[in-house]
Write an enzyme that holds these catalytic residues in place. Structure first.
Site, PDB file in Angstrom:
ATOM      1  N   HIS A   1      -8.568  -3.929  -2.300  1.00  0.00           N
ATOM      2  CA  HIS A   1      -8.562  -2.309  -2.410  1.00  0.00           C
ATOM      3  C   HIS A   1      -7.689  -1.627  -3.424  1.00  0.00           C
ATOM      4  O   HIS A   1      -6.695  -2.568  -3.924  1.00  0.00           O
ATOM      5  CB  HIS A   1      -8.502  -1.538  -1.147  1.00  0.00           C
ATOM      6  CG  HIS A   1      -7.098  -1.804  -0.532  1.00  0.00           C
ATOM      7  ND1 HIS A   1      -6.536  -3.097   0.274  1.00  0.00           N
ATOM      8  CD2 HIS A   1      -5.802  -1.133  -0.592  1.00  0.00           C
ATOM      9  CE1 HIS A   1      -5.304  -3.004   0.656  1.00  0.00           C
ATOM     10  NE2 HIS A   1      -4.765  -2.014   0.098  1.00  0.00           N
TER      11      HIS A   1
ATOM     12  N   HIS B   1      -3.263  -0.811  -8.702  1.00  0.00           N
ATOM     13  CA  HIS B   1      -3.387  -2.540  -8.597  1.00  0.00           C
ATOM     14  C   HIS B   1      -4.229  -2.945  -7.375  1.00  0.00           C
ATOM     15  O   HIS B   1      -4.454  -1.947  -6.326  1.00  0.00           O
ATOM     16  CB  HIS B   1      -1.942  -2.823  -8.546  1.00  0.00           C
ATOM     17  CG  HIS B   1      -1.552  -2.948  -7.132  1.00  0.00           C
ATOM     18  ND1 HIS B   1      -0.999  -1.621  -6.571  1.00  0.00           N
ATOM     19  CD2 HIS B   1      -1.331  -3.653  -6.039  1.00  0.00           C
ATOM     20  CE1 HIS B   1      -0.501  -1.742  -5.393  1.00  0.00           C
ATOM     21  NE2 HIS B   1      -0.749  -2.872  -5.080  1.00  0.00           N
TER      22      HIS B   1
END
Length: 316
Positions: free
Chosen positions: A147, A232
């Site tokens: 995620h 990220h």
């Protein structure tokens, strides 16, 4: 885009009311409207605006009057409502990565939650291929746990979860889908012994959404982590001696059609993320004009037409 960190509720934007909700200024205005519609509630008992528990301070004063409280070596009382090791203090760095805390401490009656973009199944293959390059004591993140974190809340009282769900709906229902792109890999920390390996992501409007979520969370009287947002995807966490993988670059991406509010549950094998709520980006994508539309053709590009025949007149 550099984002200025703030812990204060946002000021209403001065953009016209007709501005699209997907613009950064409109996100700010939506946060202010959500705050006005749902007035700020008191913080959990024992927690002040600075994140410290006044109840814990009172407990410390009371303890001071007990026998032996002032003796050498006595430990000061910790503020109530805070774990022995606050996760948010050691869960991020300049690159924005957030290694999951493994101390297992959690204040009673609270949950770890975070808003995030879910990585789609069609990107699992390339990311798993990159993970196969790891050697040593790297713990790979499972495919269904990948995620992009937007906002992390280390300790949310159970009765405040619905407030976060309403905030998510308010901020995201008028957003259009985002085109997210993968970039290069990196480590946190970059120097010394890294603990996290991740791949950077970029998307237009993503930093603004992350900041709007944090502003809205603060307006509700809840706390987030204190690290600046850097998009990220965490690929692995180090649990012992392990070599680094040379830098990798990806050319993949996906269209994010919504976000998720996850509940994070710590296990010895790593954190488990459960979906608490999901939110759709319901605004339509901007339409691109058809370059071949008739009304957009220039005189030079207009289709050729035969010249009009001269009119025939009666010779009489």
């Amino acid at each position: 885009m550099k984002i200025k960190k703030t812990n204060r509720p946002p000021r209403p934007a001065s953009t016209p009311a007709s501005a699209p909700a997907s613009e950064p200024g409109a996100l700010r205005r939506t946060v202010a409207e959500a705050q006005a519609a749902a007035p700020r509630r008191d913080r959990p008992a024992g927690q002040s605006a600075a994140g410290q528990g006044s109840a814990g301070q009172g407990a410390g004063n009371k303890t001071a009057g007990n026998k032996g409280a002032g003796s050498r070596g006595a430990k000061p009382a910790r503020p109530a409502g805070r774990p022995d090791a606050r996760p948010a203090r050691d869960t991020g760095g300049r690159d924005g990565s957030r290694p999951a805390p493994d101390d297992g401490h959690q204040p009673a009656g609270t949950q770890r939650l975070f808003f995030a973009l879910k990585v789609p199944a069609n990107l699992v293959g390339p990311l798993r291929e990159a993970q196969r390059k790891l050697r040593g004591n790297w713990r790979r993140v499972d495919a269904d746990q990948l995620h992009v974190t937007l906002a992390y809340l280390p300790a949310v009282p159970v009765d405040r979860v619905d407030d976060l769900k309403r905030l998510g709906v308010t901020l995201m229902q008028d957003l259009a889908p985002m085109q997210v792109s993968l970039r290069g890999t990196g480590y946190y920390p970059n120097e010394g012994s890294p603990r996290v390996w991740f791949v950077k992501v970029e998307a237009e409007g993503l930093p603004e959404l992350a900041q709007a979520l944090r502003d809205g969370i603060h307006a509700l009287g809840l706390e987030t982590d204190e690290q600046p947002f850097k998009g990220h995807i965490t690929l692995a966490r180090k649990k012992g001696p392990a070599p680094r993988v040379p830098p990798l670059t990806f050319t993949h991406g996906w269209q994010a059609g919504g976000a998720v509010l996850y509940r994070s549950i710590l296990r010895k094998t790593g954190p488990i993320h459960e979906t608490a709520s999901s939110f759709r980006f319901r605004a339509p994508l901007p339409t691109t004009p058809d370059p071949l539309a008739p009304d957009l053709l220039t005189p030079d590009s207009a289709p050729d037409t035969p010249p009009a025949e001269p009119a025939v007149t009666d010779p009489q």
